[in-house]
Write a protein that holds these residues in place. Structure first.
Motif, PDB file in Angstrom:
ATOM      1  N   ALA A 151     -17.196   3.696  -4.028  1.00  0.00           N
ATOM      2  CA  ALA A 151     -16.115   2.734  -4.255  1.00  0.00           C
ATOM      3  C   ALA A 151     -15.929   1.909  -2.996  1.00  0.00           C
ATOM      4  CB  ALA A 151     -14.812   3.459  -4.607  1.00  0.00           C
ATOM      5  N   LYS A 152     -15.350   0.736  -3.165  1.00  0.00           N
ATOM      6  CA  LYS A 152     -14.996  -0.048  -1.984  1.00  0.00           C
ATOM      7  C   LYS A 152     -13.801  -0.926  -2.301  1.00  0.00           C
ATOM      8  CE  LYS A 152     -18.269  -3.954  -2.366  1.00  0.00           C
ATOM      9  NZ  LYS A 152     -19.443  -4.591  -1.709  1.00  0.00           N
ATOM     10  N   SER A 153     -13.110  -1.310  -1.256  1.00  0.00           N
ATOM     11  CA  SER A 153     -11.941  -2.163  -1.414  1.00  0.00           C
ATOM     12  C   SER A 153     -11.931  -3.211  -0.321  1.00  0.00           C
ATOM     13  CB  SER A 153     -10.650  -1.330  -1.368  1.00  0.00           C
ATOM     14  OG  SER A 153     -10.516  -0.675  -0.123  1.00  0.00           O
ATOM     15  N   LEU A 154     -11.249  -4.302  -0.596  1.00  0.00           N
ATOM     16  CA  LEU A 154     -10.993  -5.332   0.413  1.00  0.00           C
ATOM     17  C   LEU A 154      -9.500  -5.255   0.698  1.00  0.00           C
ATOM     18  CD1 LEU A 154     -11.743  -7.658   2.204  1.00  0.00           C
ATOM     19  CD2 LEU A 154     -11.662  -9.186   0.233  1.00  0.00           C
ATOM     20  N   ASN A 155      -9.161  -4.802   1.888  1.00  0.00           N
ATOM     21  CA  ASN A 155      -7.777  -4.495   2.216  1.00  0.00           C
ATOM     22  C   ASN A 155      -7.074  -5.683   2.869  1.00  0.00           C
ATOM     23  OD1 ASN A 155      -8.543  -2.008   1.285  1.00  0.00           O
ATOM     24  ND2 ASN A 155      -8.593  -1.032   3.292  1.00  0.00           N
ATOM     25  N   MET A 156      -5.774  -5.689   2.754  1.00  0.00           N
ATOM     26  CA  MET A 156      -4.981  -6.765   3.334  1.00  0.00           C
ATOM     27  C   MET A 156      -3.736  -6.199   3.990  1.00  0.00           C
ATOM     28  SD  MET A 156      -3.653  -8.422  -0.264  1.00  0.00           S
ATOM     29  CE  MET A 156      -2.608  -9.632   0.503  1.00  0.00           C
ATOM     30  N   MET A 157      -3.289  -6.883   5.052  1.00  0.00           N
ATOM     31  CA  MET A 157      -2.076  -6.501   5.752  1.00  0.00           C
ATOM     32  C   MET A 157      -0.909  -7.274   5.156  1.00  0.00           C
ATOM     33  SD  MET A 157      -1.427  -4.352   8.330  1.00  0.00           S
ATOM     34  CE  MET A 157      -2.878  -4.334   9.385  1.00  0.00           C
ATOM     35  N   LEU A 158       0.174  -6.549   4.863  1.00  0.00           N
ATOM     36  CA  LEU A 158       1.351  -7.160   4.255  1.00  0.00           C
ATOM     37  C   LEU A 158       2.515  -7.188   5.236  1.00  0.00           C
ATOM     38  CD1 LEU A 158       1.400  -5.436   0.735  1.00  0.00           C
ATOM     39  CD2 LEU A 158       0.274  -7.563   1.395  1.00  0.00           C
ATOM     40  N   LEU A 159       3.386  -8.143   5.043  1.00  0.00           N
ATOM     41  CA  LEU A 159       4.646  -8.199   5.754  1.00  0.00           C
ATOM     42  C   LEU A 159       5.743  -7.985   4.720  1.00  0.00           C
ATOM     43  CD1 LEU A 159       6.185  -8.745   8.391  1.00  0.00           C
ATOM     44  CD2 LEU A 159       6.247 -11.158   7.768  1.00  0.00           C
ATOM     45  N   GLY A 160       6.562  -6.977   4.953  1.00  0.00           N
ATOM     46  CA  GLY A 160       7.602  -6.654   3.988  1.00  0.00           C
ATOM     47  C   GLY A 160       7.338  -5.320   3.328  1.00  0.00           C
ATOM     48  N   SER A 161       8.329  -4.848   2.584  1.00  0.00           N
ATOM     49  CA  SER A 161       8.226  -3.544   1.936  1.00  0.00           C
ATOM     50  C   SER A 161       8.027  -3.718   0.438  1.00  0.00           C
ATOM     51  CB  SER A 161       9.501  -2.723   2.184  1.00  0.00           C
ATOM     52  OG  SER A 161       9.690  -2.516   3.570  1.00  0.00           O
ATOM     53  N   PRO A 162       6.874  -3.316  -0.072  1.00  0.00           N
ATOM     54  CA  PRO A 162       6.634  -3.438  -1.512  1.00  0.00           C
ATOM     55  C   PRO A 162       7.490  -2.455  -2.293  1.00  0.00           C
ATOM     56  CG  PRO A 162       4.817  -2.268  -0.474  1.00  0.00           C
ATOM     57  CD  PRO A 162       5.718  -2.739   0.639  1.00  0.00           C
ATOM     58  N   GLY A 163       7.829  -2.846  -3.501  1.00  0.00           N
ATOM     59  CA  GLY A 163       8.560  -1.944  -4.379  1.00  0.00           C
ATOM     60  C   GLY A 163       7.625  -0.897  -4.961  1.00  0.00           C
ATOM     61  N   THR A 164       8.183   0.046  -5.667  1.00  0.00           N
ATOM     62  CA  THR A 164       7.394   1.114  -6.280  1.00  0.00           C
ATOM     63  C   THR A 164       6.727   0.594  -7.543  1.00  0.00           C
ATOM     64  OG1 THR A 164       8.949   2.758  -5.448  1.00  0.00           O
ATOM     65  CG2 THR A 164       7.456   3.443  -7.218  1.00  0.00           C
ATOM     66  N   HIS A 165       5.387   0.750  -7.614  1.00  0.00           N
ATOM     67  CA  HIS A 165       4.716   0.314  -8.839  1.00  0.00           C
ATOM     68  C   HIS A 165       4.593   1.489  -9.793  1.00  0.00           C
ATOM     69  CE1 HIS A 165       1.392   1.649  -6.219  1.00  0.00           C
ATOM     70  NE2 HIS A 165       0.722   1.930  -7.325  1.00  0.00           N
ATOM     71  N   SER A 166       4.503   1.175 -11.058  1.00  0.00           N
ATOM     72  CA  SER A 166       4.523   2.185 -12.107  1.00  0.00           C
ATOM     73  C   SER A 166       3.323   3.116 -11.999  1.00  0.00           C
ATOM     74  CB  SER A 166       4.531   1.508 -13.484  1.00  0.00           C
ATOM     75  OG  SER A 166       3.383   0.699 -13.615  1.00  0.00           O
ATOM     76  N   GLU A 167       3.471   4.301 -12.571  1.00  0.00           N
ATOM     77  CA  GLU A 167       2.387   5.273 -12.583  1.00  0.00           C
ATOM     78  C   GLU A 167       1.250   4.783 -13.468  1.00  0.00           C
ATOM     79  OE1 GLU A 167       2.216   8.012 -10.791  1.00  0.00           O
ATOM     80  OE2 GLU A 167       4.168   7.606  -9.874  1.00  0.00           O
ATOM     81  N   PRO A 212       6.392  -5.669  -7.996  1.00  0.00           N
ATOM     82  CA  PRO A 212       6.696  -4.892  -6.783  1.00  0.00           C
ATOM     83  C   PRO A 212       6.182  -5.528  -5.502  1.00  0.00           C
ATOM     84  CG  PRO A 212       5.914  -3.439  -8.535  1.00  0.00           C
ATOM     85  CD  PRO A 212       5.704  -4.852  -9.019  1.00  0.00           C
ATOM     86  N   LEU A 213       5.193  -6.433  -5.605  1.00  0.00           N
ATOM     87  CA  LEU A 213       4.634  -7.069  -4.409  1.00  0.00           C
ATOM     88  C   LEU A 213       5.250  -8.437  -4.123  1.00  0.00           C
ATOM     89  CD1 LEU A 213       0.845  -6.234  -4.921  1.00  0.00           C
ATOM     90  CD2 LEU A 213       2.463  -5.072  -3.406  1.00  0.00           C
ATOM     91  N   ARG A 214       6.113  -8.919  -4.978  1.00  0.00           N
ATOM     92  CA  ARG A 214       6.698 -10.252  -4.791  1.00  0.00           C
ATOM     93  C   ARG A 214       7.501 -10.402  -3.508  1.00  0.00           C
ATOM     94  NH1 ARG A 214       4.317 -14.310  -7.593  1.00  0.00           N
ATOM     95  NH2 ARG A 214       3.429 -13.367  -9.470  1.00  0.00           N
ATOM     96  N   PRO A 215       8.188  -9.360  -3.012  1.00  0.00           N
ATOM     97  CA  PRO A 215       8.944  -9.529  -1.760  1.00  0.00           C
ATOM     98  C   PRO A 215       8.051  -9.605  -0.515  1.00  0.00           C
ATOM     99  CG  PRO A 215       9.793  -7.688  -3.074  1.00  0.00           C
ATOM    100  CD  PRO A 215       8.469  -8.051  -3.644  1.00  0.00           C
ATOM    101  N   CYS A 216       6.756  -9.328  -0.656  1.00  0.00           N
ATOM    102  CA  CYS A 216       5.870  -9.231   0.508  1.00  0.00           C
ATOM    103  C   CYS A 216       5.154 -10.547   0.787  1.00  0.00           C
ATOM    104  CB  CYS A 216       4.834  -8.139   0.288  1.00  0.00           C
ATOM    105  SG  CYS A 216       5.526  -6.507   0.004  1.00  0.00           S
ATOM    106  N   ALA A 217       4.760 -10.716   2.041  1.00  0.00           N
ATOM    107  CA  ALA A 217       3.943 -11.857   2.449  1.00  0.00           C
ATOM    108  C   ALA A 217       2.543 -11.370   2.806  1.00  0.00           C
ATOM    109  CB  ALA A 217       4.573 -12.560   3.651  1.00  0.00           C
ATOM    110  N   PHE A 218       1.557 -12.203   2.516  1.00  0.00           N
ATOM    111  CA  PHE A 218       0.151 -11.923   2.814  1.00  0.00           C
ATOM    112  C   PHE A 218      -0.095 -12.341   4.266  1.00  0.00           C
ATOM    113  CE2 PHE A 218      -4.396 -13.042   1.074  1.00  0.00           C
ATOM    114  CZ  PHE A 218      -4.963 -12.336   2.114  1.00  0.00           C
ATOM    115  N   VAL A 219      -0.363 -11.376   5.155  1.00  0.00           N
ATOM    116  CA  VAL A 219      -0.585 -11.675   6.572  1.00  0.00           C
ATOM    117  C   VAL A 219      -2.046 -12.043   6.809  1.00  0.00           C
ATOM    118  CG1 VAL A 219      -0.456 -10.792   8.929  1.00  0.00           C
ATOM    119  CG2 VAL A 219       1.299 -10.153   7.261  1.00  0.00           C
ATOM    120  N   THR A 220      -2.953 -11.139   6.487  1.00  0.00           N
ATOM    121  CA  THR A 220      -4.390 -11.380   6.647  1.00  0.00           C
ATOM    122  C   THR A 220      -5.153 -10.323   5.869  1.00  0.00           C
ATOM    123  OG1 THR A 220      -6.177 -11.708   8.267  1.00  0.00           O
ATOM    124  CG2 THR A 220      -4.625  -9.942   8.708  1.00  0.00           C
ATOM    125  N   HIS A 221      -6.414 -10.601   5.596  1.00  0.00           N
ATOM    126  CA  HIS A 221      -7.239  -9.568   4.976  1.00  0.00           C
ATOM    127  C   HIS A 221      -8.241  -9.038   5.994  1.00  0.00           C
ATOM    128  CE1 HIS A 221     -10.815 -12.098   4.662  1.00  0.00           C
ATOM    129  NE2 HIS A 221     -10.130 -13.027   4.031  1.00  0.00           N
TER     130      HIS A 221
END
Length: 267
Positions: A151-167, A212-221
């Motif tokens: 598996a692999k992922s492309l990760n990103m740094m966020l600014l802000g606190s994401p909400g809880t996403h559903s199970e 849940p990610l709407r309050p966050c800002a995309f800083v960089t990947h």
């Protein structure tokens, strides 16, 4: 004729595993790193894990103490990724490890039980003969091993606190670094995706991100993929091994595994 250097062990990749192995072997090992950074499989891929690990080797314990002293990690084992690179550079200089940066592997030629490695750096083409090869890179630059990518992922740094996403199944997971503003989103991509495809998928996801990610800002990947593998070690041929450092979830565990690896043997 070209000048040929001989080394006992050539380690490809200044990864945590590669530096662990080099720390045990000392000056009998040569580390070559294609990029201008160290520990890229964790630092530049934003690879974080909630898994705590206590180093077992004396060298790993010493490295961890330095990370704690510099406030790069905490008691829970969470890391401040950008702060890890200067600690590794200090470790390399303190141990007097032979590490050559921005050096690419062009070709490997097995010959009479040894390996002639053609490298390219700022000075041009170099030929190095090694008794043993240990490739610790995620891409296995000495011989492509893509079939072992789980598996692999492309990760990103966020600014802000994401909400809880559903199970349930999700395209992303959230990991927390050492400091409160170090929130990393791990965005899963297909193991066969190239860089352009993966970035396109990430940007499309972010533009249509869930609530849940709407309050966050995309800083960089990240600059590198966060990789997972289904193998700890693959022997390409006797004396030539691939040990992907990114197999391990924790950088200190990768370091310890490299330190304990018996070159030319099996785990």
């Amino acid at each position: 004729m070209h000048q040929v250097k001989h080394v006992s062990t050539m380690i490809i990749g200044a990864s945590f595993l590669g530096l662990g192995l080099a720390s045990r072997l000392g000056r009998s090992a040569l580390v070559i790193e294609p990029s201008n950074g160290v520990g890229n499989e964790f630092i530049r891929s934003f690879k974080l894990s909630n898994r705590k690990y206590a180093p077992l080797t004396a060298s790993g314990v010493e490295l961890n103490r330095e990370l704690i002293r510099r406030n790069v990690t905490d008691a829970e084992g969470r890391f401040h990724l950008p702060g890890m690179m200067p600690v590794l550079i200090k470790h390399i200089t303190g141990q007097k490890l032979d590490v050559r940066m921005q050096t690419q592997v062009v070709e490997v030629y097995p010959s009479e039980g040894k390996f002639e490695v053609v490298c390219y750096d700022a000075s041009g083409i170099r030929h190095i003969v090694a008794d043993r090869l240990v490739d610790t890179t995620s891409r296995c630059v000495t011989k492509n091993q893509r079939e072992h990518v789980k598996a692999k992922s492309l990760n990103m740094m966020l600014l802000g606190s994401p909400g809880t996403h559903s199970e349930g199944p999700s395209a992303y997971t959230i990991c927390q670094g050492h400091f409160p503003n170090e929130t990393v989103l791990k965005f899963a991509v297909d193991p066969m995706d190239d860089w352009i495809t993966a970035r396109s998928k990430l940007f499309d996801f972010w533009l249509n991100r869930p609530e849940p990610l709407r309050p966050c800002a995309f800083v960089t990947h990240a600059d590198e993929f966060d990789m997972e593998f289904d193998t700890i070690q693959a022997q390409i041929q006797p004396g030539w091994d691939w040990l992907p450092s990114a197999y391990y979830a924790n950088p200190l565990e990768a370091y310890d595994q490299g330190y304990n690896f018996e070159v030319g043997g099996r785990r």
